[in-house]
Design a protein around this motif. Structure first.
Motif, PDB file in Angstrom:
ATOM      1  N   ALA A  48      28.846 -25.175  28.737  1.00 17.57           N
ATOM      2  CA  ALA A  48      29.289 -23.929  27.824  1.00 17.57           C
ATOM      3  C   ALA A  48      29.942 -22.929  27.356  1.00 17.57           C
ATOM      4  O   ALA A  48      30.083 -22.403  28.615  1.00 17.57           O
ATOM      5  N   ARG A  49      30.630 -22.505  26.416  1.00 15.74           N
ATOM      6  CA  ARG A  49      31.381 -21.228  26.783  1.00 15.74           C
ATOM      7  C   ARG A  49      31.056 -20.447  25.640  1.00 15.74           C
ATOM      8  O   ARG A  49      31.255 -21.140  24.846  1.00 15.74           O
ATOM      9  N   PHE A  50      31.680 -19.454  25.241  1.00 10.20           N
ATOM     10  CA  PHE A  50      31.463 -18.784  24.352  1.00 10.20           C
ATOM     11  C   PHE A  50      32.828 -17.193  24.384  1.00 10.20           C
ATOM     12  O   PHE A  50      33.405 -17.200  25.279  1.00 10.20           O
ATOM     13  N   TYR A  51      33.762 -16.993  23.519  1.00 11.67           N
ATOM     14  CA  TYR A  51      34.875 -16.429  23.605  1.00 11.67           C
ATOM     15  C   TYR A  51      34.166 -15.142  21.843  1.00 11.67           C
ATOM     16  O   TYR A  51      34.160 -16.575  21.015  1.00 11.67           O
ATOM     17  N   SER A  52      35.062 -14.751  22.310  1.00 10.82           N
ATOM     18  CA  SER A  52      35.320 -13.519  21.491  1.00 10.82           C
ATOM     19  C   SER A  52      36.014 -11.986  21.406  1.00 10.82           C
ATOM     20  O   SER A  52      35.764 -11.003  21.568  1.00 10.82           O
ATOM     21  N   SER A  53      37.459 -12.498  20.605  1.00 12.31           N
ATOM     22  CA  SER A  53      38.340 -11.671  21.611  1.00 12.31           C
ATOM     23  C   SER A  53      38.288 -10.877  20.170  1.00 12.31           C
ATOM     24  O   SER A  53      38.536 -10.166  19.763  1.00 12.31           O
ATOM     25  N   SER A  54      37.474 -11.782  18.608  1.00 16.35           N
ATOM     26  CA  SER A  54      37.683 -10.852  17.196  1.00 16.35           C
ATOM     27  C   SER A  54      37.383  -9.732  17.328  1.00 16.35           C
ATOM     28  O   SER A  54      36.544  -8.677  18.277  1.00 16.35           O
ATOM     29  N   SER A  55      38.350  -8.816  16.835  1.00 17.12           N
ATOM     30  CA  SER A  55      38.052  -6.889  17.391  1.00 17.12           C
ATOM     31  C   SER A  55      36.889  -6.442  15.806  1.00 17.12           C
ATOM     32  O   SER A  55      36.013  -5.658  15.372  1.00 17.12           O
ATOM     33  N   SER A  56      35.907  -7.868  15.045  1.00 17.18           N
ATOM     34  CA  SER A  56      35.094  -8.497  14.453  1.00 17.18           C
ATOM     35  C   SER A  56      33.207  -7.665  15.080  1.00 17.18           C
ATOM     36  O   SER A  56      33.447  -8.651  16.089  1.00 17.18           O
ATOM     37  N   SER A  57      33.211  -6.580  14.658  1.00 16.28           N
ATOM     38  CA  SER A  57      31.833  -6.929  15.634  1.00 16.28           C
ATOM     39  C   SER A  57      31.027  -7.920  15.056  1.00 16.28           C
ATOM     40  O   SER A  57      29.980  -7.940  16.134  1.00 16.28           O
ATOM     41  N   ASN A  58      31.191  -8.796  14.185  1.00 10.07           N
ATOM     42  CA  ASN A  58      29.883  -9.297  14.084  1.00 10.07           C
ATOM     43  C   ASN A  58      30.242 -11.262  14.965  1.00 10.07           C
ATOM     44  O   ASN A  58      29.645 -11.556  14.879  1.00 10.07           O
ATOM     45  N   SER A  59      31.897 -10.843  15.041  1.00  7.54           N
ATOM     46  CA  SER A  59      31.696 -12.502  16.545  1.00  7.54           C
ATOM     47  C   SER A  59      31.315 -12.276  16.777  1.00  7.54           C
ATOM     48  O   SER A  59      30.977 -13.508  18.026  1.00  7.54           O
ATOM     49  N   THR A  60      30.838 -11.273  17.842  1.00  2.53           N
ATOM     50  CA  THR A  60      30.482 -10.658  18.927  1.00  2.53           C
ATOM     51  C   THR A  60      28.740 -11.063  19.400  1.00  2.53           C
ATOM     52  O   THR A  60      27.964 -10.463  19.474  1.00  2.53           O
ATOM     53  N   ASP A  61      28.221 -12.353  19.426  1.00  2.00           N
ATOM     54  CA  ASP A  61      26.584 -12.885  19.203  1.00  2.00           C
ATOM     55  C   ASP A  61      26.958 -12.975  20.858  1.00  2.00           C
ATOM     56  O   ASP A  61      25.206 -13.352  20.960  1.00  2.00           O
TER      57      ASP A  61
ATOM     58  N   CYS B 157      38.618 -18.448  13.184  1.00  2.00           N
ATOM     59  CA  CYS B 157      38.325 -19.142  13.872  1.00  2.00           C
ATOM     60  C   CYS B 157      39.490 -18.716  15.171  1.00  2.00           C
ATOM     61  O   CYS B 157      40.784 -18.381  14.732  1.00  2.00           O
ATOM     62  N   ASP B 158      39.872 -17.662  15.601  1.00  2.00           N
ATOM     63  CA  ASP B 158      40.669 -16.768  16.312  1.00  2.00           C
ATOM     64  C   ASP B 158      41.555 -17.229  17.392  1.00  2.00           C
ATOM     65  O   ASP B 158      41.306 -17.722  17.959  1.00  2.00           O
ATOM     66  N   SER B 159      42.438 -17.110  17.514  1.00  2.00           N
ATOM     67  CA  SER B 159      43.685 -18.275  17.865  1.00  2.00           C
ATOM     68  C   SER B 159      43.705 -17.487  19.135  1.00  2.00           C
ATOM     69  O   SER B 159      44.075 -18.398  20.277  1.00  2.00           O
ATOM     70  N   MET B 160      43.424 -16.989  19.731  1.00  2.34           N
ATOM     71  CA  MET B 160      43.556 -16.342  20.688  1.00  2.34           C
ATOM     72  C   MET B 160      42.718 -16.737  21.621  1.00  2.34           C
ATOM     73  O   MET B 160      42.095 -17.040  22.981  1.00  2.34           O
ATOM     74  N   ASP B 161      41.220 -17.215  21.298  1.00  2.00           N
ATOM     75  CA  ASP B 161      39.916 -17.675  21.694  1.00  2.00           C
ATOM     76  C   ASP B 161      40.239 -19.193  21.943  1.00  2.00           C
ATOM     77  O   ASP B 161      39.683 -19.677  22.827  1.00  2.00           O
ATOM     78  N   ILE B 162      41.259 -19.704  21.167  1.00  2.09           N
ATOM     79  CA  ILE B 162      40.807 -21.130  20.926  1.00  2.09           C
ATOM     80  C   ILE B 162      42.304 -21.629  21.962  1.00  2.09           C
ATOM     81  O   ILE B 162      41.838 -22.250  22.525  1.00  2.09           O
TER      82      ILE B 162
ATOM     83  N   ARG C  89      28.797 -37.032  27.807  1.00  2.00           N
ATOM     84  CA  ARG C  89      29.082 -35.943  28.348  1.00  2.00           C
ATOM     85  C   ARG C  89      30.168 -35.234  27.230  1.00  2.00           C
ATOM     86  O   ARG C  89      30.803 -35.293  26.644  1.00  2.00           O
ATOM     87  N   ILE C  90      29.308 -33.872  26.560  1.00  2.00           N
ATOM     88  CA  ILE C  90      29.518 -33.051  26.335  1.00  2.00           C
ATOM     89  C   ILE C  90      29.880 -31.227  26.582  1.00  2.00           C
ATOM     90  O   ILE C  90      29.325 -31.034  27.437  1.00  2.00           O
ATOM     91  N   ALA C  91      31.057 -31.414  26.376  1.00  2.00           N
ATOM     92  CA  ALA C  91      31.826 -29.710  27.134  1.00  2.00           C
ATOM     93  C   ALA C  91      31.465 -28.639  26.070  1.00  2.00           C
ATOM     94  O   ALA C  91      32.682 -29.595  25.158  1.00  2.00           O
ATOM     95  N   ALA C  92      30.610 -27.794  25.463  1.00  5.99           N
ATOM     96  CA  ALA C  92      31.049 -26.726  24.124  1.00  5.99           C
ATOM     97  C   ALA C  92      31.490 -25.718  24.559  1.00  5.99           C
ATOM     98  O   ALA C  92      31.243 -24.874  24.866  1.00  5.99           O
ATOM     99  N   TYR C  93      32.367 -25.755  23.487  1.00 12.57           N
ATOM    100  CA  TYR C  93      33.409 -24.147  23.695  1.00 12.57           C
ATOM    101  C   TYR C  93      33.573 -24.023  22.300  1.00 12.57           C
ATOM    102  O   TYR C  93      34.084 -24.030  21.440  1.00 12.57           O
ATOM    103  N   LYS C  94      32.667 -22.252  22.553  1.00 19.69           N
ATOM    104  CA  LYS C  94      31.852 -21.455  20.598  1.00 19.69           C
ATOM    105  C   LYS C  94      33.795 -21.011  20.739  1.00 19.69           C
ATOM    106  O   LYS C  94      33.571 -19.612  21.038  1.00 19.69           O
ATOM    107  N   VAL C  95      34.493 -21.720  19.766  1.00 21.78           N
ATOM    108  CA  VAL C  95      35.630 -20.212  19.340  1.00 21.78           C
ATOM    109  C   VAL C  95      35.154 -20.509  18.153  1.00 21.78           C
ATOM    110  O   VAL C  95      36.261 -18.676  17.783  1.00 21.78           O
ATOM    111  N   CYS C  96      34.766 -20.455  17.292  1.00 26.79           N
ATOM    112  CA  CYS C  96      34.323 -20.267  15.970  1.00 26.79           C
ATOM    113  C   CYS C  96      33.371 -19.658  15.537  1.00 26.79           C
ATOM    114  O   CYS C  96      32.037 -19.574  15.709  1.00 26.79           O
TER     115      CYS C  96
END
Length: 705
Positions: free
Chosen positions: A145-158, A213-218, A201-208
């Protein structure tokens, strides 16, 4: 954006900083850097002005510079409907070695769909990590599992890969969720929820995130997923429309995945109401998946005060227990809005003091959100766009056809004290299924009109699967119900069905190329009834996916990196644009060696022709034998009154597996009107296998015609 160097002399991140230093001329250059891509790509994301971006693009060694975009999410009976039953043949040992990468809103690890009882340790090939953030634990089912939060929006960085919306859990469990008995949405759709490959098996990549969903995170997620060792990537998100491949983050990531032997499947899009050429997923090296119905349909009923019972559509879990409530038209229970806005029940238009304890009549479906906010007892809605589609509601509500809705309005107008009761939804059999959903985006391909998109269709209407208890089941922010399983519609739901089946094929053919698996899915797809499906192949591509047949397609069409490079050269992409996709120094061959789009070794055959002119179109294809070593296939063409199709040769004889044979198809016809399409199909059969290829001729221009 480039590929990784064969030999590294300096840390890649240091090289990125030095390049950025030359561009921004600042002592705090690290503040401009958002993310490095250094596992399978060589690149970085940074905050730059247009002038700085141009300067960076002109530097030696820079392959491409492109702006980040924000993309959007595209949202158990289904498996049985496809003939893929619980007792269908599974290669369990191989299935447990398959890893599906899910790029989405994250995952809810506590769901029963993702528990690891009976699972052994992760496959040895797995190179990923569990960086799920706070209060997140992986197991032998969710192995990464990984998460990504490049967006400038503070709400996206959880700070977590945990799914707070439900979308990612739904798609992941559809592809590879465990078998969970007695799953339902408040009793609706009850049965065994399961994915296509429950042992995978599942590998989860949280980009949204809720903002998108920011393209740089995708791109970062693709970079990680490829290096982590996933086998299949499912991406249930996309843009509003198709863009050139060098601007399409999903297409770029999928190209790099294809090069490493990984097939990417992508939602076709939910813009079907926009009409033709609305499909957003159009790159030929990934599978574009449309959405269609199953034979399970959710309906609802309203009983008027005079005893009249009317059928409508909704997924309504509420029961009014035989109580009838006063029935009011929206325009009579509003104080602050115009009459038109009140009739539609627009946001903040209904007066809570006037709607309490009443059922409100609204001239649009989304009026149910406002009725719920205002505290109404229920809502009756006009189903203006979505025909027979049942949507989740957050209060007792249903959508009626124009005729039934007008009947209710007449009843309200002619009755002194109109009242009604809305019943809980029920399930009926839909004998017309499968039918492509009206919301599912249509072709033809706006970027390359000679490549048919979408590729195929899969179940995507009213799909029951795992959900996050933190997500609103109806997408109504005032809906506070918490559920473990939810019923959702969208090409987001059809995509993981296809991804799960691709993984299923992979368990039997671990050495097959991405294009071979794609071909197997397409050539074994069931033919769709064009009389029930508006827009024909532009709606459903090769047809409805068939899990059992896909494992043994007989013949496959294969294409590889060099073929796609030649294709992009033939449509006029500049070398820099191609390198933006390939990430290396790929160059175009002599023009005579280019591959015209119609001659890409693709499992469907499509060509744009000028309108009002007779035409002759030639297709060249090569098939590889993956069925029986000694086999003879004969060609059969479906009859078409407007096309004459000739196949040379008409017989293909094979003496061994992996043997290749080529053939040519010539299609002639009289001039077509503008914005027209005609189709036929070519079927190769050896008596055991049926290899079907749609043939589509049309007059819809693309960006380069």
């Amino acid at each position: 954006m480039g590929s990784l160097p064969a030999v590294e002399h300096l840390p890649i991140s240091s090289n990125h900083l030095s390049m950025l230093q030359e561009v921004v001329q600042s002592s705090s250059v690290a503040n401009f850097l958002i993310r490095n891509y250094e596992r399978t790509f060589n690149g970085f994301a940074a905050k730059l002005t247009n002038q700085e971006a141009k300067k960076l693009a002109s530097m030696k060694g820079v392959v491409s510079v492109f702006p980040s975009r924000t993309l959007h999410l595209l949202t158990t009976r289904s498996w049985d409907f496809m003939g893929f039953h619980e007792n269908s043949n599974h290669n369990l040992a191989a299935e447990s070695e398959v890893i599906i990468g899910v790029l989405d809103t994250g995952i809810w690890p506590e769901s029963a769909s993702f528990q690891d009882e009976g699972f052994g340790p992760p496959p040895k090939k797995w190179k990923g990590v569990c960086k799920g953030g706070k209060n997140f634990t992986c197991n032998n089912k969710i192995i990464g599992a990984r998460f990504y939060s490049s967006s400038s929006s503070s709400n996206s960085t959880d700070g977590t890969a945990r799914d707070v919306e439900g979308h990612g859990s739904h798609t992941a469990s559809t592809a590879a969720g465990n078998k969970v008995k007695d799953a339902s949405f408040f009793g609706l759709g009850q049965g065994t929820a399961r994915g296509a490959v429950p042992s995978a098996r599942i590998a989860a990549y949280k980009v949204c995130h809720p903002e998108g969903c920011d393209s740089m995170d995708i791109l970062a997620a693709f970079d990680d997923a490829i290096a982590d060792g996933v086998d299949i990537i499912t991406v249930s998100l996309g843009g509003e429309s198709a863009v050139d491949f060098y601007e399409d983050t999903i297409a770029i990531g999928a190209f790099h995945a294809m090069e490493k032997g990984i097939l990417t499947l992508n939602s076709a899009g939910n813009n079907g109401l926009s009409g033709l050429q609305s499909v957003s997923s159009v790159a030929p090296w990934m599978v574009s998946v449309a959405a269609s119905s199953t034979d399970r349909q959710f309906i609802d009923k309203v009983i008027l005060g005079d005893g009249e019972k009317l059928n409508g559509f909704s997924v309504n879990s509420f029961n009014l227990n035989g109580t009838k409530f006063p029935l009011m038209y929206g325009k009579y229970v509003s104080k602050n809005c115009s009459e038109t806005e009140a009739m539609l029940c627009e946001e903040d238009c209904l007066d809570s003091s006037l709607v309490e304890g009443k059922i409100v009549l609204c001239d649009q479906f989304k009026g149910s959100f406002e009725a719920h906010r205002a505290g109404a007892a229920g809502s009756i809605l006009l189903n203006e766009d979505f025909k027979n589609l049942s949507s989740m509601v957050s209060l007792p509500a249903l959508a009626l056809s124009n005729d039934n809705y007008d009947f209710v309005k007449s009843y309200v107008k002619s009755t002194k004290k109109p009242e009604a009761e809305i019943l809980k939804s029920e399930v009926i059999k839909d004998s017309a299924a499968p039918v492509v959903a009206i919301f599912s985006s249509r072709g033809p391909n706006f970027i390359i009109p000679d490549i048919l998109k979408p590729d195929l269709t899969a179940p995507g209407v009213n799909i029951l699967a795992a959900y996050s208890p933190l997500g609103s089941p109806s997408n109504d922010p005032t809906d506070k119900r918490q559920v473990e399983y939810n019923i959702v519609s969208g090409t987001s739901m059809s995509c993981p069905h296809a991804a799960g089946i691709a993984a299923y094929v992979k368990t039997f053919h671990s050495d097959w190329s991405p294009s071979a698996i794609q071909s197997a899915l397409m050539t074994t797809a069931r033919a769709m009834d064009q009389s029930k499906n508006d827009d024909g192949e532009f709606a459903y591509g090769s047809g409805h996916i068939n899990p059992i047949k896909a494992v043994d397609p007989g013949l496959v069409y294969e294409a590889f990196k060099e073929d796609y490079i030649k294709l992009m050269c033939s449509i006029g992409y500049a070398p820099d644009s191609i390198r933006a996709i390939s990430g290396d120094n790929s160059s175009c061959p002599e023009s005579s060696q280019n591959v015209p789009p119609k001659d890409l070794n693709y499992p469907s055959m499509t060509a744009f022709v000028p309108s009002e002119k007779s035409f002759t179109v030639n297709f060249h294809r090569t098939v590889t034998n993956v069925g029986l070593s000694n086999s003879t296939y004969r060609a059969e063409v479906s009859p078409s009154s407007r096309l004459h199709v000739k196949v040379v040769p008409e017989v293909l004889s094979f003496k061994s597996l992996k043997e290749k044979k080529s053939f040519d198809v010539t299609v002639t016809g009289e001039g077509l009107n503008s914005s027209a399409m005609v189709s036929a199909s070519l079927v190769w059969s050896d008596g055991n296998h049926t290899v079907r290829n749609p043939i589509v001729i049309h007059t819809f221009r693309g960006t380069r015609d």
